[in-house]
Scaffold this motif. Structure first.
Motif, PDB file in Angstrom:
ATOM      1  N   GLU A 224       1.735   4.835   6.673  1.00 49.67           N
ATOM      2  CA  GLU A 224       1.775   4.070   5.431  1.00 49.67           C
ATOM      3  C   GLU A 224       2.177   2.645   5.782  1.00 49.67           C
ATOM      4  N   THR A 225       1.421   1.698   5.301  1.00 46.52           N
ATOM      5  CA  THR A 225       1.736   0.295   5.552  1.00 46.52           C
ATOM      6  C   THR A 225       2.347  -0.314   4.297  1.00 46.52           C
ATOM      7  N   SER A 226       3.526  -0.883   4.460  1.00 44.36           N
ATOM      8  CA  SER A 226       4.215  -1.534   3.350  1.00 44.36           C
ATOM      9  C   SER A 226       4.220  -3.033   3.570  1.00 44.36           C
ATOM     10  N   LEU A 227       3.723  -3.769   2.588  1.00 48.85           N
ATOM     11  CA  LEU A 227       3.710  -5.224   2.633  1.00 48.85           C
ATOM     12  C   LEU A 227       4.796  -5.737   1.703  1.00 48.85           C
ATOM     13  N   LEU A 228       5.669  -6.592   2.219  1.00 49.56           N
ATOM     14  CA  LEU A 228       6.814  -7.106   1.470  1.00 49.56           C
ATOM     15  C   LEU A 228       6.571  -8.542   1.046  1.00 49.56           C
ATOM     16  N   TYR A 229       6.726  -8.795  -0.258  1.00 39.76           N
ATOM     17  CA  TYR A 229       6.495 -10.117  -0.828  1.00 39.76           C
ATOM     18  C   TYR A 229       7.752 -10.604  -1.533  1.00 39.76           C
ATOM     19  N   PHE A 230       8.054 -11.894  -1.368  1.00 37.80           N
ATOM     20  CA  PHE A 230       9.142 -12.537  -2.090  1.00 37.80           C
ATOM     21  C   PHE A 230       8.572 -13.724  -2.842  1.00 37.80           C
ATOM     22  N   ASN A 231       8.677 -13.705  -4.161  1.00 32.98           N
ATOM     23  CA  ASN A 231       8.105 -14.727  -5.033  1.00 32.98           C
ATOM     24  C   ASN A 231       6.634 -14.966  -4.704  1.00 32.98           C
ATOM     25  N   GLY A 232       5.925 -13.889  -4.496  1.00 28.93           N
ATOM     26  CA  GLY A 232       4.483 -13.959  -4.294  1.00 28.93           C
ATOM     27  C   GLY A 232       4.025 -14.275  -2.889  1.00 28.93           C
ATOM     28  N   ARG A 233       4.962 -14.496  -1.963  1.00 27.89           N
ATOM     29  CA  ARG A 233       4.583 -14.824  -0.583  1.00 27.89           C
ATOM     30  C   ARG A 233       4.832 -13.630   0.330  1.00 27.89           C
ATOM     31  N   LEU A 234       3.884 -13.359   1.196  1.00 28.65           N
ATOM     32  CA  LEU A 234       4.035 -12.275   2.154  1.00 28.65           C
ATOM     33  C   LEU A 234       5.125 -12.635   3.158  1.00 28.65           C
ATOM     34  N   SER A 235       6.127 -11.786   3.266  1.00 31.60           N
ATOM     35  CA  SER A 235       7.202 -11.985   4.224  1.00 31.60           C
ATOM     36  C   SER A 235       6.929 -11.236   5.518  1.00 31.60           C
ATOM     37  N   HIS A 236       6.659  -9.925   5.413  1.00 29.93           N
ATOM     38  CA  HIS A 236       6.436  -9.112   6.592  1.00 29.93           C
ATOM     39  C   HIS A 236       5.830  -7.790   6.157  1.00 29.93           C
ATOM     40  N   ALA A 237       5.456  -6.982   7.119  1.00 30.42           N
ATOM     41  CA  ALA A 237       4.889  -5.669   6.837  1.00 30.42           C
ATOM     42  C   ALA A 237       5.397  -4.689   7.880  1.00 30.42           C
ATOM     43  N   VAL A 238       5.491  -3.431   7.482  1.00 34.02           N
ATOM     44  CA  VAL A 238       5.946  -2.378   8.390  1.00 34.02           C
ATOM     45  C   VAL A 238       5.056  -1.157   8.242  1.00 34.02           C
TER      46      VAL A 238
ATOM     47  N   PRO B 242      -0.376  -6.657   9.078  1.00 33.59           N
ATOM     48  CA  PRO B 242      -1.360  -6.021   8.202  1.00 33.59           C
ATOM     49  C   PRO B 242      -2.760  -6.564   8.453  1.00 33.59           C
ATOM     50  N   ALA B 243      -3.738  -5.699   8.290  1.00 35.92           N
ATOM     51  CA  ALA B 243      -5.136  -6.100   8.436  1.00 35.92           C
ATOM     52  C   ALA B 243      -5.562  -6.942   7.229  1.00 35.92           C
ATOM     53  N   PRO B 244      -6.581  -7.792   7.390  1.00 37.65           N
ATOM     54  CA  PRO B 244      -7.014  -8.629   6.265  1.00 37.65           C
ATOM     55  C   PRO B 244      -7.363  -7.837   5.011  1.00 37.65           C
ATOM     56  N   ASP B 245      -8.001  -6.658   5.163  1.00 36.13           N
ATOM     57  CA  ASP B 245      -8.360  -5.905   3.960  1.00 36.13           C
ATOM     58  C   ASP B 245      -7.122  -5.352   3.260  1.00 36.13           C
ATOM     59  N   GLN B 246      -6.047  -5.089   4.012  1.00 40.97           N
ATOM     60  CA  GLN B 246      -4.798  -4.642   3.388  1.00 40.97           C
ATOM     61  C   GLN B 246      -4.136  -5.780   2.618  1.00 40.97           C
ATOM     62  N   VAL B 247      -4.129  -6.975   3.205  1.00 36.56           N
ATOM     63  CA  VAL B 247      -3.556  -8.135   2.517  1.00 36.56           C
ATOM     64  C   VAL B 247      -4.351  -8.440   1.258  1.00 36.56           C
ATOM     65  N   ASP B 248      -5.684  -8.392   1.351  1.00 35.57           N
ATOM     66  CA  ASP B 248      -6.521  -8.666   0.177  1.00 35.57           C
ATOM     67  C   ASP B 248      -6.197  -7.693  -0.955  1.00 35.57           C
ATOM     68  N   LEU B 249      -6.055  -6.412  -0.634  1.00 34.19           N
ATOM     69  CA  LEU B 249      -5.779  -5.418  -1.666  1.00 34.19           C
ATOM     70  C   LEU B 249      -4.399  -5.641  -2.268  1.00 34.19           C
ATOM     71  N   ALA B 250      -3.385  -5.871  -1.434  1.00 39.10           N
ATOM     72  CA  ALA B 250      -2.031  -6.087  -1.937  1.00 39.10           C
ATOM     73  C   ALA B 250      -1.982  -7.296  -2.869  1.00 39.10           C
ATOM     74  N   GLU B 251      -2.687  -8.342  -2.511  1.00 37.87           N
ATOM     75  CA  GLU B 251      -2.619  -9.555  -3.328  1.00 37.87           C
ATOM     76  C   GLU B 251      -3.428  -9.432  -4.615  1.00 37.87           C
TER      77      GLU B 251
END
Length: 271
Positions: A168-182, A205-214
């Motif tokens: 499972e990939t977790s993407l962490l955002y603070f005020n809308g900005r990607l901080s890190h992923a685990v 994170p892969a580009p398709d994961q970032v696109d989906l998260a955002e």
């Protein structure tokens, strides 16, 4: 000096290991942080410039009380994340309305799909509480029916072997900005335990994961101090949302040295 509450729960075992790094980063950013228990009747929430919800890890057992608390706080000061976000996010039926790929989910004990393996859980829960993994369709149906009998909505999902291989990939955002992923340890993998929730490894994170998260974040109209978007890959390889954590997510701060400072900066920006 800005004064903010760091909101937690009664934590006799000190399981919130992110509290001290956050409070330290807040101090460096000119924010005085005070630890408050969300259900403390003596707390004066109006004394704070903002009340930041963090490790309220007992809310799922008392959701109505928790949401009433959130409405009360929001009537006297700034609540982060906002109360309307907490209300929608604490019931996982929000997955039906995301408008993006999500893990296939059946919301009833009736007409269960034929899957090799099932995960059954209630829509209102935290961690792996009341969650069962089974290969027996009749057992899955009975578990879902028991959840319904208790007045709750069941979630029945296929267990994805990709979770153990890809994670499972977790993407962490603070005020809308990607901080890190685990990459997180799968909670239902063989041998996993509740304590494994804080085990992970840093991941780009892969580009398709970032696109989906955002896409998910873009659909939330309210400002979000923090967000954790949990993704898995479906058998075809495409990413899908397994959960959107906007209430009390563990933030995996120690996997990114700059994460506590980024969190503090995000709070300053929103204030």
């Amino acid at each position: 000096m800005v004064l903010c509450a760091y909101v937690t729960f009664e934590d006799p075992h000190g399981v919130d290991d992110e509290r001290d790094p956050v409070l330290s980063a807040w101090r460096e950013a000119g924010i005085e942080g005070r630890v408050e228990r969300w259900d403390d009747p003596a707390a004066d929430w109006s004394a704070y410039d903002a009340v930041v919800v963090r490790s309220v890890w007992d809310y799922s057992l008392r959701r109505a009380e928790f949401l009433e608390w959130a409405r009360g706080v929001e009537s006297v000061t700034r609540l982060l994340n906002p109360g309307s976000v907490l209300e929608s996010n604490t019931d996982k039926t929000y997955l039906r309305d995301l408008g993006v790929p999500v893990v296939p989910t059946h919301w009833s004990s009736r007409d269960l799909p034929h899957w090799p393996e099932y995960v059954v859980k209630p829509a209102i829960s935290a961690g792996a509480r009341d969650t069962t993994r089974t290969t027996d369709r009749d057992e899955a149906r009975a578990l879902a029916a028991a959840i319904e009998a208790g007045g709750r909505t069941p979630m029945v999902q296929p267990y994805l072997d990709m979770v153990e291989a890809e994670g499972e990939t977790s993407l962490l955002y603070f005020n809308g900005r990607l901080s890190h992923a685990v990459r997180r340890v799968p909670m239902l993998a063989p041998g996993a335990s509740e304590q494994d929730n804080a085990r992970a490894e840093r991941r780009t994170p892969a580009p398709d994961q970032v696109d989906l998260a955002e896409k998910v974040l873009a659909a939330v109209p309210q400002p979000l101090l923090y967000a954790r978007i949990d993704l898995v890959r479906l058998p075809g390889g495409e990413p899908a949302v397994i959960e959107v954590e906007l209430t009390e997510p563990y933030l995996y701060l120690r996997w990114e040295p700059q994460a506590p400072a980024s969190f503090a900066r995000a709070l300053r920006e929103l204030l």
